[in-house]
Design a protein around this motif. Structure first.
Motif, PDB file in Angstrom:
ATOM      1  N   PHE A   1      -9.162 -23.000 -53.588  1.00 24.18           N
ATOM      2  CA  PHE A   1      -7.786 -22.956 -53.089  1.00 24.18           C
ATOM      3  C   PHE A   1      -7.571 -24.021 -52.021  1.00 24.18           C
ATOM      4  O   PHE A   1      -6.528 -24.672 -51.966  1.00 24.18           O
ATOM      5  CB  PHE A   1      -7.474 -21.575 -52.510  1.00 24.18           C
ATOM      6  N   ALA A   2      -8.575 -24.210 -51.144  1.00 20.93           N
ATOM      7  CA  ALA A   2      -8.443 -25.205 -50.075  1.00 20.93           C
ATOM      8  C   ALA A   2      -8.382 -26.615 -50.648  1.00 20.93           C
ATOM      9  O   ALA A   2      -7.565 -27.442 -50.207  1.00 20.93           O
ATOM     10  CB  ALA A   2      -9.619 -25.073 -49.106  1.00 20.93           C
ATOM     11  N   ILE A   3      -9.226 -26.909 -51.629  1.00 21.36           N
ATOM     12  CA  ILE A   3      -9.202 -28.228 -52.262  1.00 21.36           C
ATOM     13  C   ILE A   3      -7.875 -28.450 -52.976  1.00 21.36           C
ATOM     14  O   ILE A   3      -7.276 -29.541 -52.907  1.00 21.36           O
ATOM     15  CB  ILE A   3     -10.390 -28.383 -53.233  1.00 21.36           C
ATOM     16  N   PHE A   4      -7.388 -27.408 -53.666  1.00 17.49           N
ATOM     17  CA  PHE A   4      -6.099 -27.517 -54.346  1.00 17.49           C
ATOM     18  C   PHE A   4      -4.991 -27.842 -53.342  1.00 17.49           C
ATOM     19  O   PHE A   4      -4.133 -28.693 -53.594  1.00 17.49           O
ATOM     20  CB  PHE A   4      -5.782 -26.217 -55.075  1.00 17.49           C
ATOM     21  N   LEU A   5      -5.005 -27.176 -52.193  1.00 16.30           N
ATOM     22  CA  LEU A   5      -3.977 -27.416 -51.172  1.00 16.30           C
ATOM     23  C   LEU A   5      -4.073 -28.839 -50.636  1.00 16.30           C
ATOM     24  O   LEU A   5      -3.046 -29.500 -50.431  1.00 16.30           O
ATOM     25  CB  LEU A   5      -4.136 -26.404 -50.039  1.00 16.30           C
TER      26      LEU A   5
ATOM     27  N   ALA B   1     -13.241 -23.217 -44.897  1.00 21.54           N
ATOM     28  CA  ALA B   1     -13.887 -24.003 -43.849  1.00 21.54           C
ATOM     29  C   ALA B   1     -14.854 -25.021 -44.456  1.00 21.54           C
ATOM     30  O   ALA B   1     -14.937 -26.167 -43.990  1.00 21.54           O
ATOM     31  CB  ALA B   1     -14.628 -23.081 -42.882  1.00 21.54           C
ATOM     32  N   ALA B   2     -15.589 -24.609 -45.488  1.00 18.64           N
ATOM     33  CA  ALA B   2     -16.528 -25.525 -46.140  1.00 18.64           C
ATOM     34  C   ALA B   2     -15.802 -26.742 -46.697  1.00 18.64           C
ATOM     35  O   ALA B   2     -16.291 -27.878 -46.590  1.00 18.64           O
ATOM     36  CB  ALA B   2     -17.277 -24.796 -47.248  1.00 18.64           C
ATOM     37  N   ALA B   3     -14.619 -26.510 -47.297  1.00 21.40           N
ATOM     38  CA  ALA B   3     -13.836 -27.632 -47.814  1.00 21.40           C
ATOM     39  C   ALA B   3     -13.405 -28.546 -46.678  1.00 21.40           C
ATOM     40  O   ALA B   3     -13.447 -29.775 -46.796  1.00 21.40           O
ATOM     41  CB  ALA B   3     -12.620 -27.111 -48.578  1.00 21.40           C
ATOM     42  N   ALA B   4     -12.992 -27.962 -45.557  1.00 18.05           N
ATOM     43  CA  ALA B   4     -12.521 -28.760 -44.418  1.00 18.05           C
ATOM     44  C   ALA B   4     -13.648 -29.585 -43.805  1.00 18.05           C
ATOM     45  O   ALA B   4     -13.418 -30.690 -43.295  1.00 18.05           O
ATOM     46  CB  ALA B   4     -11.911 -27.833 -43.362  1.00 18.05           C
ATOM     47  N   TYR B   5     -14.868 -29.061 -43.848  1.00 23.98           N
ATOM     48  CA  TYR B   5     -16.013 -29.770 -43.265  1.00 23.98           C
ATOM     49  C   TYR B   5     -16.730 -30.673 -44.276  1.00 23.98           C
ATOM     50  O   TYR B   5     -17.766 -31.254 -43.959  1.00 23.98           O
ATOM     51  CB  TYR B   5     -17.002 -28.767 -42.679  1.00 23.98           C
ATOM     52  N   GLY B   6     -16.212 -30.790 -45.491  1.00 17.03           N
ATOM     53  CA  GLY B   6     -16.781 -31.700 -46.475  1.00 17.03           C
ATOM     54  C   GLY B   6     -18.091 -31.258 -47.080  1.00 17.03           C
ATOM     55  O   GLY B   6     -18.863 -32.075 -47.575  1.00 17.03           O
ATOM     56  N   VAL B   7     -18.351 -29.928 -47.091  1.00 18.29           N
ATOM     57  CA  VAL B   7     -19.607 -29.426 -47.642  1.00 18.29           C
ATOM     58  C   VAL B   7     -19.756 -29.716 -49.139  1.00 18.29           C
ATOM     59  O   VAL B   7     -20.843 -30.108 -49.589  1.00 18.29           O
ATOM     60  CB  VAL B   7     -19.750 -27.913 -47.363  1.00 18.29           C
TER      61      VAL B   7
END
Length: 328
Positions: A72-76, A166-172
């Motif tokens: 969902f975070a990547i989609f956003l 959070a993982a998406a935001a931190y580039g994991v």
């Protein structure tokens, strides 16, 4: 054939991990879908159903939930490059998921998609305005409460969703495909933590699912599974694993829903409902996964998205989305 933008930006390790999670979720779901009996046992006796508790139950649901939050975070993030109102697109996506989940509940009461949609709207959308460190701390706190107060289950969803965001935001996700020691270090720590927790759970197997030991063990084993697969994908065995798991992961929603129909249709043919024949769960799961791998590879060779994924994307954007691969 030309390559779509989606394919160019896909993180293939995530597709493989999603495929692995789908395999585990299927094994977990078959006993509940077929109302299999679970004999009461005092202590650890080594029955197949107890190995399910130690190796499968509560191990793949956190991964599936984490990946949904991350997705969902990547989609956003990507929607923000195409529209001035990316959260509206995500809201439609979550509402559509809720409708699918409500329909799926008719076949599989207690399934996860409807709770995913509700938590996505109530938790993920508001969290998308927060700094990533706040999202990370919120995910840790919510997961801790779910493990030590609620004993896991569906209560893990909010924490896993926030941790995925959070993982998406931190580039994991990008780091999973890059050579480096970080993934190996995390895997080693997870394995070292998983062994004593699994032993502890084995000693109180009769309370699995009703204490804080089993969800704690589940989370640590889940990390070991994910990081272990990420490491294996970098070895000579990687291409073979990818060939099996990536198609499953790219069509995870289609395969998740389709598996329910296949289980309900095939399980009576082998006399599984209401029994204690847990080894047959693996046989049925293996047969279904074989069909799904072959179908997914065939479908993705001709189309850009799985059928349910295409419908979901079309509703999300409220506009037609090309399905068939274009040919140069």
């Amino acid at each position: 054939m030309s390559t779509t933008n989606t394919e160019r930006t896909r993180i293939r390790a995530l597709d493989a991990i999603r495929g692995l999670a789908l395999c585990g979720i299927l094994v977990v779901n078959i006993p509940s879908l077929t109302r299999m009996s679970s004999p009461a046992r005092d202590g650890w006796e080594g029955g197949t159903e107890q190995w399910f508790e130690l190796l499968v139950q509560q191990r793949f649901f956190p991964v599936f939930s984490f990946l949904f939050g991350l997705g969902f975070a990547i989609f956003l993030q990507r929607a923000a490059t195409r529209t001035d109102r990316p959260r509206l697109v995500l809201l439609r996506r979550l509402v559509a998921l809720g409708v699918l989940g409500a329909l799926h509940q008719l076949l599989h009461p207690g399934e996860a998609l409807l709770p995913y949609a509700i938590v996505g709207i109530v938790v993920l959308l508001p969290a998308s305005w927060l700094p990533r460190v706040v999202v990370l701390l919120g995910g840790i706190a919510a997961t801790g409460l779910a493990v030590f107060v609620a004993h896991g289950g569906l209560m893990l969803i909010p924490g896993m969703f926030l941790l995925g965001m959070a993982a998406a935001a931190y580039g994991v996700p990008e780091r999973l495909e890059r050579p480096g020691a970080a993934v190996g270090a995390v895997c080693a720590v997870a394995v070292a933590g998983a062994v004593p927790l699994v032993v502890l759970q084995a000693g109180s197997i009769e309370t699995s699912g009703f204490d804080h030991v089993s969800p704690a063990a589940g989370l640590v084993v889940a990390v070991a599974y994910v990081t272990g697969l990420a490491l294996l994908l970098r070895t000579p065995a990687g291409p073979a694993l990818s060939a099996v798991l990536e198609p499953l992961g790219r069509m995870a929603l289609t395969n998740y829903l389709g598996a329910t129909v296949l289980v309900l249709g095939l399980a009576p043919l082998i006399g599984l409902p209401g029994t204690e024949r847990y080894p047959m769960v693996l046989v049925l799961a293996g047969a279904i996964l074989l069909v799904q791998v072959l179908f997914s590879r065939w479908w993705l060779g001709r189309f850009a998205y799985g059928p349910v994924e295409w419908l979901w994307r079309t509703v999300s954007w409220w506009a037609p989305v090309p399905l068939r691969r274009s040919v140069r």
